[in-house]
Design a protein around this motif. Structure first.
Motif, PDB file in Angstrom:
ATOM      1  N   CYS A 146       9.229  -9.414   5.956  1.00 59.60           N
ATOM      2  CA  CYS A 146       9.358 -10.071   4.642  1.00 59.60           C
ATOM      3  C   CYS A 146       8.127  -9.814   3.785  1.00 59.60           C
ATOM      4  O   CYS A 146       8.238  -9.548   2.579  1.00 59.60           O
ATOM      5  N   ILE A 147       6.950  -9.881   4.390  1.00 57.19           N
ATOM      6  CA  ILE A 147       5.705  -9.612   3.659  1.00 57.19           C
ATOM      7  C   ILE A 147       5.698  -8.176   3.149  1.00 57.19           C
ATOM      8  O   ILE A 147       5.330  -7.905   2.006  1.00 57.19           O
ATOM      9  N   THR A 148       6.121  -7.250   3.981  1.00 50.35           N
ATOM     10  CA  THR A 148       6.139  -5.836   3.604  1.00 50.35           C
ATOM     11  C   THR A 148       7.159  -5.573   2.499  1.00 50.35           C
ATOM     12  O   THR A 148       6.867  -4.861   1.533  1.00 50.35           O
ATOM     13  N   ILE A 149       8.341  -6.144   2.630  1.00 51.11           N
ATOM     14  CA  ILE A 149       9.359  -5.984   1.585  1.00 51.11           C
ATOM     15  C   ILE A 149       8.854  -6.570   0.272  1.00 51.11           C
ATOM     16  O   ILE A 149       9.034  -5.968  -0.797  1.00 51.11           O
ATOM     17  N   HIS A 150       8.206  -7.718   0.340  1.00 47.14           N
ATOM     18  CA  HIS A 150       7.633  -8.315  -0.869  1.00 47.14           C
ATOM     19  C   HIS A 150       6.614  -7.384  -1.506  1.00 47.14           C
ATOM     20  O   HIS A 150       6.609  -7.178  -2.725  1.00 47.14           O
ATOM     21  N   ALA A 151       5.760  -6.801  -0.692  1.00 43.67           N
ATOM     22  CA  ALA A 151       4.725  -5.913  -1.225  1.00 43.67           C
ATOM     23  C   ALA A 151       5.335  -4.693  -1.909  1.00 43.67           C
ATOM     24  O   ALA A 151       4.870  -4.263  -2.970  1.00 43.67           O
ATOM     25  N   VAL A 152       6.390  -4.134  -1.329  1.00 47.02           N
ATOM     26  CA  VAL A 152       7.058  -2.991  -1.946  1.00 47.02           C
ATOM     27  C   VAL A 152       7.746  -3.418  -3.248  1.00 47.02           C
ATOM     28  O   VAL A 152       7.661  -2.743  -4.269  1.00 47.02           O
ATOM     29  N   ALA A 153       8.430  -4.559  -3.200  1.00 44.78           N
ATOM     30  CA  ALA A 153       9.174  -5.040  -4.368  1.00 44.78           C
ATOM     31  C   ALA A 153       8.264  -5.429  -5.531  1.00 44.78           C
ATOM     32  O   ALA A 153       8.724  -5.499  -6.677  1.00 44.78           O
TER      33      ALA A 153
ATOM     34  N   GLY B 221       1.767  -5.509  -9.161  1.00 46.88           N
ATOM     35  CA  GLY B 221       2.724  -4.405  -9.144  1.00 46.88           C
ATOM     36  C   GLY B 221       2.081  -3.059  -8.911  1.00 46.88           C
ATOM     37  O   GLY B 221       2.709  -2.143  -8.380  1.00 46.88           O
ATOM     38  N   LEU B 222       0.828  -2.935  -9.284  1.00 42.74           N
ATOM     39  CA  LEU B 222       0.111  -1.677  -9.112  1.00 42.74           C
ATOM     40  C   LEU B 222      -0.385  -1.493  -7.681  1.00 42.74           C
ATOM     41  O   LEU B 222      -0.264  -0.413  -7.109  1.00 42.74           O
ATOM     42  N   PHE B 223      -0.904  -2.537  -7.085  1.00 44.81           N
ATOM     43  CA  PHE B 223      -1.592  -2.397  -5.802  1.00 44.81           C
ATOM     44  C   PHE B 223      -0.821  -2.851  -4.567  1.00 44.81           C
ATOM     45  O   PHE B 223      -1.095  -2.384  -3.465  1.00 44.81           O
ATOM     46  N   MET B 224       0.134  -3.745  -4.698  1.00 38.82           N
ATOM     47  CA  MET B 224       0.834  -4.232  -3.511  1.00 38.82           C
ATOM     48  C   MET B 224       1.666  -3.147  -2.808  1.00 38.82           C
ATOM     49  O   MET B 224       1.692  -3.122  -1.574  1.00 38.82           O
ATOM     50  N   PRO B 225       2.327  -2.224  -3.529  1.00 37.75           N
ATOM     51  CA  PRO B 225       3.008  -1.148  -2.805  1.00 37.75           C
ATOM     52  C   PRO B 225       2.036  -0.287  -1.990  1.00 37.75           C
ATOM     53  O   PRO B 225       2.380   0.192  -0.908  1.00 37.75           O
TER      54      PRO B 225
ATOM     55  N   ALA C 281       1.534  -2.165   1.135  1.00 35.26           N
ATOM     56  CA  ALA C 281       2.725  -2.046   1.998  1.00 35.26           C
ATOM     57  C   ALA C 281       2.710  -0.715   2.746  1.00 35.26           C
ATOM     58  O   ALA C 281       3.066  -0.658   3.928  1.00 35.26           O
ATOM     59  N   TRP C 282       2.314   0.339   2.059  1.00 33.24           N
ATOM     60  CA  TRP C 282       2.233   1.649   2.701  1.00 33.24           C
ATOM     61  C   TRP C 282       1.274   1.593   3.894  1.00 33.24           C
ATOM     62  O   TRP C 282       1.557   2.137   4.965  1.00 33.24           O
ATOM     63  N   HIS C 283       0.139   0.921   3.709  1.00 38.55           N
ATOM     64  CA  HIS C 283      -0.831   0.798   4.810  1.00 38.55           C
ATOM     65  C   HIS C 283      -0.270  -0.032   5.965  1.00 38.55           C
ATOM     66  O   HIS C 283      -0.495   0.299   7.130  1.00 38.55           O
TER      67      HIS C 283
ATOM     68  N   ILE D 141      -6.582  -4.757   3.554  1.00 32.11           N
ATOM     69  CA  ILE D 141      -6.146  -4.239   2.252  1.00 32.11           C
ATOM     70  C   ILE D 141      -5.100  -5.166   1.652  1.00 32.11           C
ATOM     71  O   ILE D 141      -5.185  -5.519   0.474  1.00 32.11           O
ATOM     72  N   TYR D 142      -4.132  -5.589   2.453  1.00 32.37           N
ATOM     73  CA  TYR D 142      -3.095  -6.482   1.942  1.00 32.37           C
ATOM     74  C   TYR D 142      -3.697  -7.791   1.438  1.00 32.37           C
ATOM     75  O   TYR D 142      -3.388  -8.247   0.336  1.00 32.37           O
ATOM     76  N   ILE D 143      -4.558  -8.400   2.236  1.00 33.72           N
ATOM     77  CA  ILE D 143      -5.175  -9.674   1.834  1.00 33.72           C
ATOM     78  C   ILE D 143      -6.023  -9.476   0.586  1.00 33.72           C
ATOM     79  O   ILE D 143      -6.005 -10.309  -0.329  1.00 33.72           O
TER      80      ILE D 143
END
Length: 131
Positions: free
Chosen positions: A14-21, A61-65, A68-70, A81-83
């Motif tokens: 869910c966290i990863t999907i959120h980051a991509v979205a 929107g710029l950095f969360m994807p 997610a990649w990481h 990186i995510y935090i």
């Protein structure tokens, strides 16, 4: 990456999907339209940016994807990186707009997610098992 996603615990998925979205926040903030609202009140494009919400959504929107990649690639510092991206997009912009309640609320959210990423055994195991 597909195998890594499948092997994730459900909350991490869910966290990863959120980051991509979050990419949609970038698109929604830079493309002018009249569907902005804060606390249920309709606002203009310029009010969206002036309130700090536009900048926060843009940064997220710029950095969360990227974060997610990481996570999907299980890089060494993917949790950090995510935090960092979450803190930067949720809390930092509100410091400039003098909204301390929003900063506190977002710090609590970031803290809970940080605890999950580093303290939860299944989430920690996902990052330890690098492929």
């Amino acid at each position: 990456m597909k195998e890594n996603f499948i092997s994730m615990p459900i909350i991490l998925k869910c966290i990863t999907i959120h980051a991509v979205a979050c990419f949609m926040f970038l698109v929604g903030s830079v493309v002018p339209h009249d569907n902005f609202s804060i606390n249920g009140q309709s606002i203009t494009y310029s009010e969206w940016w002036f309130s700090g919400a536009g900048f926060s959504a843009f940064i997220m929107g710029l950095f969360m994807p990227f974060a997610a990649w990481h996570i999907l690639n299980k890089t060494k510092y993917s949790r950090h990186i995510y935090i960092s991206m979450l803190f930067s997009s949720l809390s930092v912009p509100y410091l400039f707009y003098d909204q301390p309640n929003a900063v506190i609320y977002n710090l609590i959210i970031t803290g809970i997610i940080c605890w999950y990423l580093f303290g939860n055994k299944s989430a920690a195991a996902y990052f330890v098992s690098r492929t």
